[in-house]
Design a protein around this motif. Structure first.
Motif, mmCIF file in Angstrom:
data_model
loop_
_atom_site.group_PDB
_atom_site.id
_atom_site.type_symbol
_atom_site.label_atom_id
_atom_site.label_comp_id
_atom_site.label_asym_id
_atom_site.label_seq_id
_atom_site.Cartn_x
_atom_site.Cartn_y
_atom_site.Cartn_z
ATOM 1 N N PHE A 1 6.601 11.643 8.578
ATOM 2 C CA PHE A 1 6.361 10.655 7.596
ATOM 3 C C PHE A 1 6.405 10.932 6.159
ATOM 4 C CE2 PHE A 1 5.650 9.302 11.899
ATOM 5 C CZ PHE A 1 5.900 7.991 11.929
ATOM 6 N N VAL A 2 6.751 10.171 5.235
ATOM 7 C CA VAL A 2 6.671 10.100 3.840
ATOM 8 C C VAL A 2 5.846 9.260 3.393
ATOM 9 C CG1 VAL A 2 8.086 10.062 1.686
ATOM 10 C CG2 VAL A 2 9.211 10.849 3.865
ATOM 11 N N PHE A 3 4.955 9.977 2.228
ATOM 12 C CA PHE A 3 4.122 9.227 1.526
ATOM 13 C C PHE A 3 4.679 8.062 0.866
ATOM 14 C CE2 PHE A 3 1.669 8.261 -2.367
ATOM 15 C CZ PHE A 3 0.358 7.833 -1.936
ATOM 16 N N LEU A 4 4.256 7.073 0.943
ATOM 17 C CA LEU A 4 4.966 5.882 0.048
ATOM 18 C C LEU A 4 3.903 5.291 -1.130
ATOM 19 C CD1 LEU A 4 7.690 4.580 -0.019
ATOM 20 C CD2 LEU A 4 6.917 2.805 1.472
ATOM 21 N N SER A 5 2.710 4.916 -0.550
ATOM 22 C CA SER A 5 1.947 4.390 -1.721
ATOM 23 C C SER A 5 0.382 4.359 -1.024
ATOM 24 C CB SER A 5 2.434 3.137 -1.975
ATOM 25 O OG SER A 5 2.052 2.175 -0.739
ATOM 26 N N ALA A 6 -0.210 4.039 -1.861
ATOM 27 C CA ALA A 6 -1.873 4.075 -1.550
ATOM 28 C C ALA A 6 -2.384 2.774 -2.386
ATOM 29 C CB ALA A 6 -2.473 5.239 -1.494
ATOM 30 N N GLU A 7 -3.173 1.933 -1.981
ATOM 31 C CA GLU A 7 -3.927 1.150 -2.592
ATOM 32 C C GLU A 7 -5.271 1.376 -2.385
ATOM 33 O OE1 GLU A 7 -2.476 -2.952 -2.473
ATOM 34 O OE2 GLU A 7 -0.802 -2.595 -1.671
ATOM 35 N N PRO A 8 -6.093 1.895 -3.170
ATOM 36 C CA PRO A 8 -7.363 2.243 -3.189
ATOM 37 C C PRO A 8 -8.366 1.076 -2.309
ATOM 38 C CG PRO A 8 -7.049 3.076 -5.012
ATOM 39 C CD PRO A 8 -5.799 2.266 -4.636
ATOM 40 N N GLY A 9 -8.948 1.556 -1.154
ATOM 41 C CA GLY A 9 -9.731 0.526 -0.545
ATOM 42 C C GLY A 9 -8.796 -0.441 0.123
ATOM 43 N N GLU A 10 -7.556 -0.296 0.229
ATOM 44 C CA GLU A 10 -6.691 -1.213 0.927
ATOM 45 C C GLU A 10 -5.643 -0.589 1.991
ATOM 46 O OE1 GLU A 10 -6.814 -4.730 0.438
ATOM 47 O OE2 GLU A 10 -8.473 -4.549 -0.980
ATOM 48 N N THR A 11 -4.917 0.078 1.416
ATOM 49 C CA THR A 11 -3.858 0.708 2.506
ATOM 50 C C THR A 11 -3.357 1.935 1.962
ATOM 51 O OG1 THR A 11 -1.931 -0.486 1.009
ATOM 52 C CG2 THR A 11 -2.812 -1.654 2.995
ATOM 53 N N VAL A 12 -2.698 2.469 2.875
ATOM 54 C CA VAL A 12 -1.908 3.956 2.718
ATOM 55 C C VAL A 12 -0.636 3.745 3.536
ATOM 56 C CG1 VAL A 12 -1.696 6.358 3.075
ATOM 57 C CG2 VAL A 12 -3.815 5.584 2.479
ATOM 58 N N VAL A 13 0.354 3.593 2.839
ATOM 59 C CA VAL A 13 1.742 3.338 3.356
ATOM 60 C C VAL A 13 2.499 4.909 3.671
ATOM 61 C CG1 VAL A 13 3.723 1.997 3.419
ATOM 62 C CG2 VAL A 13 1.540 0.932 2.452
ATOM 63 N N LEU A 14 3.000 4.851 4.722
ATOM 64 C CA LEU A 14 4.123 5.979 5.030
ATOM 65 C C LEU A 14 5.206 5.351 5.714
ATOM 66 C CD1 LEU A 14 1.797 8.573 6.966
ATOM 67 C CD2 LEU A 14 1.838 8.087 4.667
#
Length: 522
Positions: free
Chosen positions: A190-203
């Motif tokens: 899986f590839v790191f796509l984004s992170a919203e602190p306290g919300e999500t980490v998207v791969l």
């Protein structure tokens, strides 16, 4: 142990009322389409996904999906080749690895020996302040023999060093630490796509992954600190998968009111109470013994964990090859605890009266189950005359205090324990932070000597004997108070197939997971 709180009962009733209607889509602020992604609920923010700096469980587990390593443990805890297509221990101080030639980082660059060398050397560089530097101290050199062959030279025989070949590999051109919120490129499924602190980490799935494209298009790790909200979102369909971040009281309700697949297996995660041994009261061994005797593990496991744990005697579970069962244990015995406190010089000032012997603080997170366990500790210690002040914090602040040694007592769990050298990392006198994780500042020359011999011994039988003695000393001295080995519990939507739970909670088998064709998408 009191019955489940009224608040919990009300929350369960609210769930029944709120989830009787239609499914709700996951909330999302993403500028890209995550339909069809697997939504995983987790209770806390991963602090650093860069494998050179990751120390918390969520960072390690999510990072394990982004990065490959030379070797990786399988579902039985056995090390298998991953980036390596061949490896050999030339002698007790020399290891050679031949790398697969078909591996590329997510940015398209081929993975080669220089990337392996860079990863390890960047951890060793004191300017980078990697918390894993201490574990690489035996490493004298990493040498590129050729583009796809690398040699590790140790300064002395060091049997547990093989575990360090499970470090995730990053590209050589990366800076010494990743930019905030953006980890280095990996080569994993899986590839790191984004992170919203306290919300999500998207791969997103790595469609060029060398072992084949994962069966799901991506994963959204949804950070939901409240256990009740996680269950509600699972019921509503905005969370598809939960592992361990589940309120035990809600499992019977989930089984009755959803079509969830629920599976529990014995795990290796070790929950403990950490102790500041420089504290003028806690430095007394009899006080530590008394605290251990005052805590009723069996009752907490049954009432609060709903039997999803097993009383622990030490860091190594019975699933570990070096486990020693013949150690001193601390079954609930408040009368003996009170006698030991008297002997330690902390007599009860008024017998059965309200006055306390002394007061300690206990740090924990604001997660509901952790708070309720802390309240149980408070009640049980009060029964022997110890006042416990509970201090709850959000995860980042709590973990920062623990790493700094700013605590009297706290509780955490070690995950992913495979080699008994973990005892060196947490109890050797040279492992005081930042060189290791001896946060309580325990020092014992006899234990130090055994741990050093355990590192240099190559024969497993000899190591088993040495670490058996280590476990006996630690069980007697109690620099940690052992609580329980956690059972791994996986709750997933019935349409998800292919995930295999690992004893240490690793998520790597999500690469083999897929939704059945009949899955209803939000």
């Amino acid at each position: 142990m009191p019955k489940p709180s009224i608040r919990l009962a009300c929350a369960a009733f609210s769930l029944l009322a709120l989830t009787s209607g239609c499914r709700y889509p996951p909330s999302s602020n993403h500028a890209y389409d995550t339909s069809g992604y697997l939504n995983v609920g987790i209770e806390s923010q991963p602090l650093n996904l860069d494998p050179r700096f990751a120390t918390d469980a969520n960072s390690s587990r999510i990072g394990g999906l982004i990065y490959n390593s030379l070797l990786r443990a399988d579902a039985r805890g056995q090390l298998k080749m991953e980036l390596a297509e061949y490896w050999q221990m030339i002698d007790p101080q020399t290891y050679v690895f031949d790398l697969r030639r078909d591996i590329k980082f997510h940015d398209g660059r081929p993975l080669a020996a220089r990337d392996v060398r860079y990863t390890y050397e960047s951890i060793l560089d004191p300017r980078n302040r990697s918390p894993k530097r201490g574990m690489l101290k035996p490493l004298a050199a990493v040498e590129e023999i050729s583009e796809h062959r690398v040699r590790f030279r140790l300064s002395a025989p060091h049997a547990p060093f093989i575990e360090q070949f499970t470090l995730g590999i990053v590209p050589h051109s990366q800076s010494s630490s990743s930019r905030p919120g953006v980890p280095p490129a990996g080569s994993g499924p899986f590839v790191f796509l984004s992170a919203e602190p306290g919300e999500t980490v998207v791969l997103k799935s790595n469609r060029s992954y060398w072992q084949g494209t994962p069966g799901i298009p991506g994963i959204v790790f949804r950070i939901v600190p409240d256990a009740m909200v996680r269950v509600l979102e699972f019921k509503n369909g905005s969370i598809d998968f939960l592992q361990n971040d589940i309120e035990p009281d809600m499992l019977p309700w989930l089984k009755k009111n959803t079509d969830a697949s629920v599976e529990a297996r014995q795990g290796t995660t070790f929950q403990y109470i950490g102790i500041n041994l420089s504290h003028p009261i806690l430095r007394h061994r009899k006080v530590r013994h008394a605290i251990a005797l005052a805590i009723d593990r069996e009752r907490i496991i049954h009432h609060l964990l709903k039997d999803l744990g097993t009383p622990a005697t030490g860091l190594l579970s019975p699933l570990n090859w070096a486990y020693e069962g013949a150690v001193e244990s601390w079954a609930h015995d408040p009368k003996r605890a009170m006698r030991l406190l008297d002997e330690a010089g902390f007599a009860d000032p008024d017998g059965d009266g309200p006055r306390r012997r002394f007061k300690l603080s206990f740090k924990t997170t604001n997660i509901d189950l952790r708070r309720r366990i802390a309240e149980a500790f408070k009640e049980q210690l009060q029964g022997v005359g110890i006042e416990l002040e509970i201090r709850g914090y959000e995860w980042g602040t709590f973990y920062s205090d623990v790493k700094k040694g700013n605590f009297h007592l706290f509780s955490l769990a070690w995950v992913g324990i495979t080699d008994p050298d973990i005892y060196y990392q947490v109890f050797h006198s040279n492992s005081v932070p930042p060189e290791g994780d001896n946060r309580g500042r325990y020092a014992n020359p006899r234990l130090d000597a055994l741990l050093e011999r355990g590192r240099s011994a190559v024969d497993r039988t000899e190591r088993r004997v040495l670490y058996g003695e280590v476990q006996k000393i630690v069980a007697r001295e109690l620099p940690y108070i052992p609580l329980w080995w956690v059972k791994n519990v996986v709750v997933q939507q019935s349409a998800l197939r292919g995930f295999v739970p690992y004893p240490d909670g690793d998520l790597i088998s999500l690469k083999n997971a897929a939704f059945s064709s009949g899955r209803e998408l939000p």
